[in-house]
Design a protein around this motif. Structure first.
Motif, PDB file in Angstrom:
ATOM      1  N   SER A   1       0.997  -1.023  -0.025  1.00 48.07           N
ATOM      2  CA  SER A   1       0.021   0.126  -0.149  1.00 48.07           C
ATOM      3  C   SER A   1       0.870   1.345   0.010  1.00 48.07           C
ATOM      4  O   SER A   1       2.090   1.234   0.575  1.00 48.07           O
ATOM      5  CB  SER A   1      -0.929  -0.230   1.138  1.00 48.07           C
ATOM      6  OG  SER A   1      -0.161  -0.006   2.440  1.00 48.07           O
TER       7      SER A   1
ATOM      8  N   TYR B   1       0.761   1.215 -11.834  1.00 48.08           N
ATOM      9  CA  TYR B   1      -0.267   1.641 -11.066  1.00 48.08           C
ATOM     10  C   TYR B   1      -1.215   2.618 -11.584  1.00 48.08           C
ATOM     11  O   TYR B   1      -2.525   2.895 -11.251  1.00 48.08           O
ATOM     12  CB  TYR B   1      -0.354   1.416  -9.409  1.00 48.08           C
ATOM     13  CG  TYR B   1       0.527   0.290  -9.191  1.00 48.08           C
ATOM     14  CD1 TYR B   1       0.073  -0.922  -9.115  1.00 48.08           C
ATOM     15  CD2 TYR B   1       1.951   0.531  -8.630  1.00 48.08           C
ATOM     16  CE1 TYR B   1       0.875  -2.144  -8.796  1.00 48.08           C
ATOM     17  CE2 TYR B   1       2.366  -0.677  -7.935  1.00 48.08           C
ATOM     18  CZ  TYR B   1       1.974  -2.056  -8.108  1.00 48.08           C
ATOM     19  OH  TYR B   1       2.584  -2.978  -7.671  1.00 48.08           O
TER      20      TYR B   1
ATOM     21  N   TYR C   1      -3.760   3.909  -1.656  1.00 46.83           N
ATOM     22  CA  TYR C   1      -3.643   2.834  -2.802  1.00 46.83           C
ATOM     23  C   TYR C   1      -3.382   1.508  -2.100  1.00 46.83           C
ATOM     24  O   TYR C   1      -2.164   1.315  -1.537  1.00 46.83           O
ATOM     25  CB  TYR C   1      -2.906   2.922  -4.027  1.00 46.83           C
ATOM     26  CG  TYR C   1      -3.233   4.205  -4.807  1.00 46.83           C
ATOM     27  CD1 TYR C   1      -4.052   3.899  -5.963  1.00 46.83           C
ATOM     28  CD2 TYR C   1      -2.802   5.626  -4.528  1.00 46.83           C
ATOM     29  CE1 TYR C   1      -4.536   5.002  -6.667  1.00 46.83           C
ATOM     30  CE2 TYR C   1      -3.317   6.422  -5.362  1.00 46.83           C
ATOM     31  CZ  TYR C   1      -4.185   6.273  -6.367  1.00 46.83           C
ATOM     32  OH  TYR C   1      -4.550   7.263  -7.111  1.00 46.83           O
TER      33      TYR C   1
ATOM     34  N   VAL D   1      -2.326  -2.374  -3.373  1.00 49.25           N
ATOM     35  CA  VAL D   1      -2.334  -3.468  -4.651  1.00 49.25           C
ATOM     36  C   VAL D   1      -1.607  -4.502  -4.168  1.00 49.25           C
ATOM     37  O   VAL D   1      -0.854  -4.638  -3.133  1.00 49.25           O
ATOM     38  CB  VAL D   1      -1.416  -2.700  -5.804  1.00 49.25           C
ATOM     39  CG1 VAL D   1      -2.128  -1.559  -6.079  1.00 49.25           C
ATOM     40  CG2 VAL D   1       0.010  -2.267  -5.104  1.00 49.25           C
ATOM     41  N   ASN D   2      -1.674  -5.597  -4.900  1.00 50.29           N
ATOM     42  CA  ASN D   2      -1.179  -7.080  -4.488  1.00 50.29           C
ATOM     43  C   ASN D   2       0.121  -7.109  -5.404  1.00 50.29           C
ATOM     44  O   ASN D   2       0.202  -6.705  -6.417  1.00 50.29           O
ATOM     45  CB  ASN D   2      -2.146  -8.000  -4.995  1.00 50.29           C
ATOM     46  CG  ASN D   2      -3.342  -8.140  -4.049  1.00 50.29           C
ATOM     47  OD1 ASN D   2      -3.450  -7.737  -2.959  1.00 50.29           O
ATOM     48  ND2 ASN D   2      -4.541  -8.441  -4.558  1.00 50.29           N
TER      49      ASN D   2
END
Length: 85
Positions: free
Chosen positions: A2, A40, A82, A84-85
């Motif tokens: 994140s 991203y 944000y 994200v993986n």
């Protein structure tokens, strides 16, 4: 993973800003870190931003965008968290 960042369109230019630790701005890996974050945001120009202990920002990236941001108070930037993986 994140992080905090912003996607901005200003004066016809779309760019992203990502908040990083100050050590990133002096890192030899700075460009690869910038490219990793760029994915991203749809691979737009990505600016790295770090703040010192007094909250004063330092921006790193495309010169015209950095110059623009130097005249904007960070509180005016639409920051978002944000994850994200």
């Amino acid at each position: 993973m994140s992080f905090d960042g912003a996607l901005i369109k200003e004066q016809g230019v779309t760019f992203a800003i990502v908040i990083v630790k100050p050590s990133v701005l002096t890192s030899a890996d700075k460009e690869s870190i910038r490219q990793n974050f760029s994915q991203y945001f749809g691979y737009v120009p990505t600016i790295l931003m770090a703040q010192n202990s007094r909250g004063i920002p330092t921006y790193d990236g495309r010169r015209d965008i950095v110059k623009f941001l130097s005249h904007i108070h960070p509180s005016r930037i639409p920051w978002k968290h944000y994850t994200v993986n």
